[in-house]
Design a protein around this motif. Structure first.
Motif, PDB file in Angstrom:
ATOM      1  N   ASN A  27      12.547 -32.913 -32.993  1.00  0.00           N
ATOM      2  CA  ASN A  27      12.166 -32.686 -31.525  1.00  0.00           C
ATOM      3  C   ASN A  27      13.432 -32.146 -30.794  1.00  0.00           C
ATOM      4  OD1 ASN A  27       9.697 -33.648 -31.658  1.00  0.00           O
ATOM      5  ND2 ASN A  27      10.069 -35.554 -30.440  1.00  0.00           N
ATOM      6  N   SER A  28      14.476 -32.533 -31.031  1.00  0.00           N
ATOM      7  CA  SER A  28      15.785 -32.085 -30.666  1.00  0.00           C
ATOM      8  C   SER A  28      15.852 -30.513 -31.121  1.00  0.00           C
ATOM      9  CB  SER A  28      16.919 -32.719 -30.844  1.00  0.00           C
ATOM     10  OG  SER A  28      17.332 -32.977 -32.459  1.00  0.00           O
ATOM     11  N   LYS A  29      15.653 -30.154 -32.557  1.00  0.00           N
ATOM     12  CA  LYS A  29      15.828 -29.273 -33.013  1.00  0.00           C
ATOM     13  C   LYS A  29      14.998 -27.922 -32.418  1.00  0.00           C
ATOM     14  CE  LYS A  29      17.232 -26.357 -36.307  1.00  0.00           C
ATOM     15  NZ  LYS A  29      18.564 -25.744 -36.345  1.00  0.00           N
ATOM     16  N   ARG A  30      13.575 -28.578 -32.230  1.00  0.00           N
ATOM     17  CA  ARG A  30      12.747 -27.479 -31.396  1.00  0.00           C
ATOM     18  C   ARG A  30      13.054 -27.100 -29.882  1.00  0.00           C
ATOM     19  NH1 ARG A  30       6.758 -30.151 -33.316  1.00  0.00           N
ATOM     20  NH2 ARG A  30       6.808 -29.580 -35.254  1.00  0.00           N
ATOM     21  N   ASP A  33      15.792 -24.874 -30.142  1.00  0.00           N
ATOM     22  CA  ASP A  33      15.235 -23.203 -30.234  1.00  0.00           C
ATOM     23  C   ASP A  33      14.453 -22.918 -28.964  1.00  0.00           C
ATOM     24  OD1 ASP A  33      16.240 -23.487 -33.006  1.00  0.00           O
ATOM     25  OD2 ASP A  33      14.232 -24.203 -33.519  1.00  0.00           O
ATOM     26  N   SER A  34      13.730 -23.658 -28.433  1.00  0.00           N
ATOM     27  CA  SER A  34      13.007 -22.972 -27.210  1.00  0.00           C
ATOM     28  C   SER A  34      14.181 -22.594 -26.238  1.00  0.00           C
ATOM     29  CB  SER A  34      11.965 -24.395 -26.662  1.00  0.00           C
ATOM     30  OG  SER A  34      11.178 -24.622 -27.496  1.00  0.00           O
ATOM     31  N   GLN A  35      15.010 -23.597 -25.820  1.00  0.00           N
ATOM     32  CA  GLN A  35      16.167 -23.046 -25.051  1.00  0.00           C
ATOM     33  C   GLN A  35      16.759 -21.877 -25.244  1.00  0.00           C
ATOM     34  OE1 GLN A  35      16.636 -25.226 -22.197  1.00  0.00           O
ATOM     35  NE2 GLN A  35      18.112 -23.712 -21.422  1.00  0.00           N
ATOM     36  N   ARG A  40      17.109 -16.042 -23.944  1.00  0.00           N
ATOM     37  CA  ARG A  40      16.932 -14.559 -24.346  1.00  0.00           C
ATOM     38  C   ARG A  40      15.989 -13.985 -23.572  1.00  0.00           C
ATOM     39  NH1 ARG A  40      17.190 -17.014 -29.607  1.00  0.00           N
ATOM     40  NH2 ARG A  40      14.906 -16.451 -29.873  1.00  0.00           N
ATOM     41  N   ILE A  41      14.811 -14.601 -23.327  1.00  0.00           N
ATOM     42  CA  ILE A  41      13.913 -13.884 -22.454  1.00  0.00           C
ATOM     43  C   ILE A  41      14.316 -13.568 -21.026  1.00  0.00           C
ATOM     44  CG2 ILE A  41      11.537 -14.451 -21.305  1.00  0.00           C
ATOM     45  CD1 ILE A  41      10.738 -15.896 -23.896  1.00  0.00           C
TER      46      ILE A  41
END
Length: 518
Positions: A27-30, A33-35, A40-41
């Motif tokens: 979960n921390s990895k995901r 990645d989402s952050q 970037r967006i």
């Protein structure tokens, strides 16, 4: 056994702890990645926004520049227009200044002219006063010499001029009349006398009532019918009044139109002969008689055209000619009158070398308006001309019909011939009848017109009012003035009286000297 169970529990706890740690790691990895993806967006969105902001700013600058340029051009155009208007105003101002200078010059000239005019008026006034004084002196001297006032001298001079002018005019009129009579009287009298001698038509006296004989007195009751229905039906169908009185075996038909009386007479005679008298039968018989009468009218018209010798007349005109058989004018049968006029026109036209057939045609058709003048408003001459035009008659014939009573001036010899022939036929002795009261009144009026002139001593209406002889005082009227007096009387008769034909005016002046030898 207890140890095994413990091991199992420990293993399960250890597995659960490892699974939890693994899940947390995933979960921390995901989340990491989402952050990163979100960062970037956001950065890309900021870059695009900056780019769009720059592009919008550039577009706005371009639009502002374009508007500024357009506004500058409009200002320049307005400036050029204002300069042109200013130039035109300047030019107008210069022209106005020039005009004002001219006006000022004209005003000075007008002032100068006014001064001159005042001087001239003063001189003229002085001259007028001098002339008035001289005039008064001359008038006073003339009055002293002649013994007459100015008004008396003026009246005397006007009387002498009028007398001399009338005398000269009378001489001229007499000379012209003598020349005209010498040239045309002989030939005109010859033509008229020949026309009258060669033709003299029979005169038929038309009545306003027609008597129908009955086979017996009982027939009167059958004609009246129950509650008067038969007589009402007959009167309604024919337009004729039936008079049933104490006259034995007679019924009187009364109507202004001879044609209606004839239809009623024939219908009544047929009903009496048939014996069946009732409203339906009356209507049937009257319709049949009217149809037969139309045929008879056409035959009468055709016979008239055959007698006169004219052809090619429209059938409707032929029928109108036949209707003239049942029309009267001053108790003169109009068809008989039309035939007389046709023959007289033909004779006079032949003597004058004109078209005899056209003259007869015009004479025969001149009164066709009387066939329908009780139905159409207007003079019968104008009505007849309209009918002739409608049915294809020539312009000469139409004009002759229209002008025979001078509703329009006669502009051709043919029209004059028809007018003359119409007067001859109507004015010949016995042609027409008048009531005694009207006759006597016309004679008295004729004599009163003549005696109303100065110098006339007596006047006598003779020849049934077709001639008046005027006796004048020889002391007041000269030979030359008799011609002027004759024309004045004739003119007054034409303007003030109504009469058939023409009236001859004869002025007689006589001087008698009586002496005795002893």
């Amino acid at each position: 056994m207890f140890g095994d169970f413990f091991l199992i529990i420990f293993g399960m706890a250890l597995g659960a702890a490892g699974g939890y740690a693994l899940h947390r790691y995933v979960n921390s990895k995901r989340l990491a990645d989402s952050q990163g993806l979100a960062d970037r967006i956001v950065q890309e969105a900021r870059k695009e926004a900056e780019a769009m902001k720059k592009e919008i700013r550039l577009q706005a600058q371009d639009e502002v520049y374009a508007l500024k340029k357009e506004q500058e051009n409009e200002y320049k155009e307005m400036e050029r227009g204002l300069r042109k208007q200013e130039a035109r105003l300047q030019e107008k101002e210069e022209r106005l200044e020039k005009k004002l200078e001219k006006v000022a010059n004209k005003e000075s000239e007008v002032v100068t002219l006014e001064k001159r005019m005042i001087k001239q008026e003063k001189k003229l006034e002085d001259l007028r006063e001098g002339l008035e004084r001289r005039k008064d002196e001359h008038e006073r001297k003339l009055q002293e010499v002649s013994g007459l006032t100015v008004e008396e001298a003026r009246d005397k001079l006007m009387t002498e001029i009028e007398s001399r002018t009338r005398h000269e005019a009378a001489k001229m009129v007499r000379s012209i009349e003598m020349e005209a009579k010498e040239e045309g009287s002989r030939k005109a009298r010859k033509i008229l006398a020949l026309a009258i001698q060669r033709y003299s038509g029979d005169y038929v006296n038309e009545q306003t009532v027609t008597a129908v004989a009955l086979p017996s007195e009982d027939m009167k009751g059958r004609i009246i019918g129950r509650e008067g229905r038969n007589i009402r039906a007959l009167e309604a169908a024919t337009g004729v009044d039936l008079i049933i009185d104490d006259t034995p075996e007679t019924v009187v038909l009364s109507a202004y139109s001879p044609l209606r009386r004839e239809v009623a007479k024939q219908a009544l005679e047929r009903l009496i002969h048939d014996g069946r008298i009732h409203p339906a039968r009356i209507e049937d018989i009257v319709n049949k008689v009217e149809q037969e009468m139309d045929v008879k009218l056409r035959e009468i018209g055709e016979q008239a055209t055959f007698d006169v010798g004219v052809h090619g007349i429209h059938p409707e005109i032929v029928k109108l000619i036949g209707q003239l058989q049942y029309r009267t004018s001053f108790s003169q049968n109009v068809l008989q009158h039309s035939l007389e006029v046709a023959f007289l026109c033909g004779i006079m036209a032949a003597e004058l070398g004109m078209d005899e057939k056209m003259a007869k045609r015009a004479g025969l058709l001149h009164d066709i308006g009387k066939a329908v003048d009780h139905e159409i408003e207007g003079p019968h001459a104008v009505i007849g001309a309209d009918l002739a035009k409608k049915h294809g008659e020539s312009k000469e014939i139409i004009h002759a019909i229209q002008a025979h009573h001078e509703d329009v001036p006669p502009l051709s010899i043919l029209a004059t011939l028809v007018q003359a022939a119409d007067s001859l036929s109507g004015a010949r002795p016995g042609a027409r009848k008048e009531l005694l009261e009207n006759y006597v009144k016309r004679l008295e009026e004729l004599e009163n017109v003549a005696t109303g002139f100065d110098g006339v001593s007596k006047a006598y209406a003779i020849q049934a009012g077709r001639e008046i002889r005027v006796m004048v005082d020889a002391e007041k009227v000269t030979d030359d003035n008799t011609h002027m007096l004759c024309k004045d009387i004739a003119t007054k008769i034409e303007n003030n009286m109504t009469y058939p034909g023409q009236i001859r005016v004869t002025v007689i002046r006589e001087r008698r000297s009586v002496g005795y030898a002893k």
